[in-house]
Scaffold this active site. Sequence first.
Site, PDB file in Angstrom:
ATOM      1  N   THR A  44       0.829  -1.214   0.000  1.00 27.01           N
ATOM      2  CA  THR A  44       0.000   0.000   0.000  1.00 27.01           C
ATOM      3  C   THR A  44       0.866   1.267   0.000  1.00 27.01           C
ATOM      4  O   THR A  44       0.463   2.282  -0.552  1.00 27.01           O
ATOM      5  CB  THR A  44      -0.986   0.043   1.184  1.00 27.01           C
ATOM      6  N   ASN A  45       2.041   1.187   0.599  1.00 29.17           N
ATOM      7  CA  ASN A  45       2.924   2.359   0.525  1.00 29.17           C
ATOM      8  C   ASN A  45       3.445   2.554  -0.893  1.00 29.17           C
ATOM      9  O   ASN A  45       3.554   3.684  -1.373  1.00 29.17           O
ATOM     10  CB  ASN A  45       4.075   2.240   1.523  1.00 29.17           C
TER      11      ASN A  45
ATOM     12  N   MET B  38      10.809  -7.103   4.022  1.00 28.71           N
ATOM     13  CA  MET B  38      10.969  -7.844   5.270  1.00 28.71           C
ATOM     14  C   MET B  38      12.351  -8.468   5.445  1.00 28.71           C
ATOM     15  O   MET B  38      12.499  -9.454   6.167  1.00 28.71           O
ATOM     16  CB  MET B  38       9.880  -8.926   5.373  1.00 28.71           C
TER      17      MET B  38
ATOM     18  N   LEU C 182      18.863  -5.309   5.427  1.00 25.99           N
ATOM     19  CA  LEU C 182      19.927  -5.113   4.443  1.00 25.99           C
ATOM     20  C   LEU C 182      21.292  -5.165   5.123  1.00 25.99           C
ATOM     21  O   LEU C 182      21.488  -4.580   6.190  1.00 25.99           O
ATOM     22  CB  LEU C 182      19.747  -3.760   3.753  1.00 25.99           C
TER      23      LEU C 182
ATOM     24  N   ASN D 172      13.248   4.327   4.518  1.00 27.01           N
ATOM     25  CA  ASN D 172      12.288   3.326   4.968  1.00 27.01           C
ATOM     26  C   ASN D 172      11.122   4.033   5.655  1.00 27.01           C
ATOM     27  O   ASN D 172      11.268   5.142   6.169  1.00 27.01           O
ATOM     28  CB  ASN D 172      12.973   2.374   5.969  1.00 27.01           C
TER      29      ASN D 172
ATOM     30  N   HIS E  96       8.402   3.345   8.762  1.00 24.10           N
ATOM     31  CA  HIS E  96       8.243   2.469   9.919  1.00 24.10           C
ATOM     32  C   HIS E  96       7.012   2.909  10.713  1.00 24.10           C
ATOM     33  O   HIS E  96       6.822   4.106  10.967  1.00 24.10           O
ATOM     34  CB  HIS E  96       9.508   2.549  10.790  1.00 24.10           C
TER      35      HIS E  96
HETATM   36  C1  GRF Z   1       3.930  -0.641   6.753  1.00 29.41           C
HETATM   37  O1  GRF Z   1       3.239  -0.596   7.970  1.00 29.41           O
HETATM   38  C2  GRF Z   1       5.294  -0.040   6.909  1.00 29.41           C
HETATM   39  O2  GRF Z   1       5.332   0.972   7.861  1.00 29.41           O
HETATM   40  C3  GRF Z   1       6.118  -1.216   7.372  1.00 29.41           C
HETATM   41  O3  GRF Z   1       5.603  -2.316   6.674  1.00 29.41           O
HETATM   42  C4  GRF Z   1       4.239  -2.060   6.324  1.00 29.41           C
HETATM   43  C5  GRF Z   1       4.154  -2.220   4.838  1.00 29.41           C
HETATM   44  O4  GRF Z   1       2.838  -2.097   4.376  1.00 29.41           O
HETATM   45  N1  GRF Z   1       7.519  -0.998   7.128  1.00 29.41           N
HETATM   46  P1  GRF Z   1       2.552  -2.009   2.850  1.00 29.41           P
HETATM   47  O5  GRF Z   1       3.133  -3.278   2.202  1.00 29.41           O
HETATM   48  O6  GRF Z   1       3.186  -0.783   2.306  1.00 29.41           O
HETATM   49  O7  GRF Z   1       1.059  -1.991   2.729  1.00 29.41           O
END
Ligand code: GRF
Length: 209
Positions: A17-18, A94, A97, A111, A113
């Site tokens: 989603t990001n 996930m 690095l 990143n 978070h």
């Molecule tokens: C998000 O909550 C981000 O903050 C964390 O992993 C999640 C990724 O969500 N690092 P998406 O795959 O972007 O929906």
Amino acid sequence: MTSNDFKMGVLASGRGTNLQAIIDAIENGEVDARITLVLSDQPDAPALDRANKHGIESMWLDPKQFSGKMEYDRAVAGKLKEKGVDLVCLAGYMRILGPEFIRTFEGKIINIHPSLLPAFPGLNVQQKAIDYGVKFSGCTVHFVNEEVDAGPIILQAVVPVHESDDAESLAERILVQEHLIYPRAIQLIAENHLRIDNRKVSIKESVPQ
Ligand code: GRF
């Protein structure tokens, strides 16, 4: 750098989603950059479909095809270099690095978070925030250095924690903010509007905030 010359690679392991928020921000002109590669370590990451739908090159690179973490990182770095990326965006990637990768893209990895760092680094942080009893949590966009979730902070957004929250409801509310601040941070970098002094990141004055 002129429009669209700023190239990004996005690393994502999951739903993306990001990534979608970044794509949307590019498409509606809020981010002046382009994504030249979306790479995932997961074959069925929805992030890959999202890239495909928008005509963005995407690939799954299978960690099992490599003899170790360093070799995998090297292969990922090679793909990103081939695509000439100026910035590597981690979006739910996930894997941690390794130092070699981080040195290769020194100062060019960011990143997102889902907590107000330095509180609650690591995983399952929405639950940790609830269990700790904080009244506010939020999200952080930061540069990536060799320590996990500890690089210089670019932007943060605060989200209240409600008494009725569980990890899922809090994560959902935080995600709304993630989708706002991640593209914003990218645009600040693409426009070269950040100043970094040790670990203090500030926005150069000419930018309306
Ligand atoms: C998000 O909550 C981000 O903050 C964390 O992993 C999640 C990724 O969500 N690092 P998406 O795959 O972007 O929906």
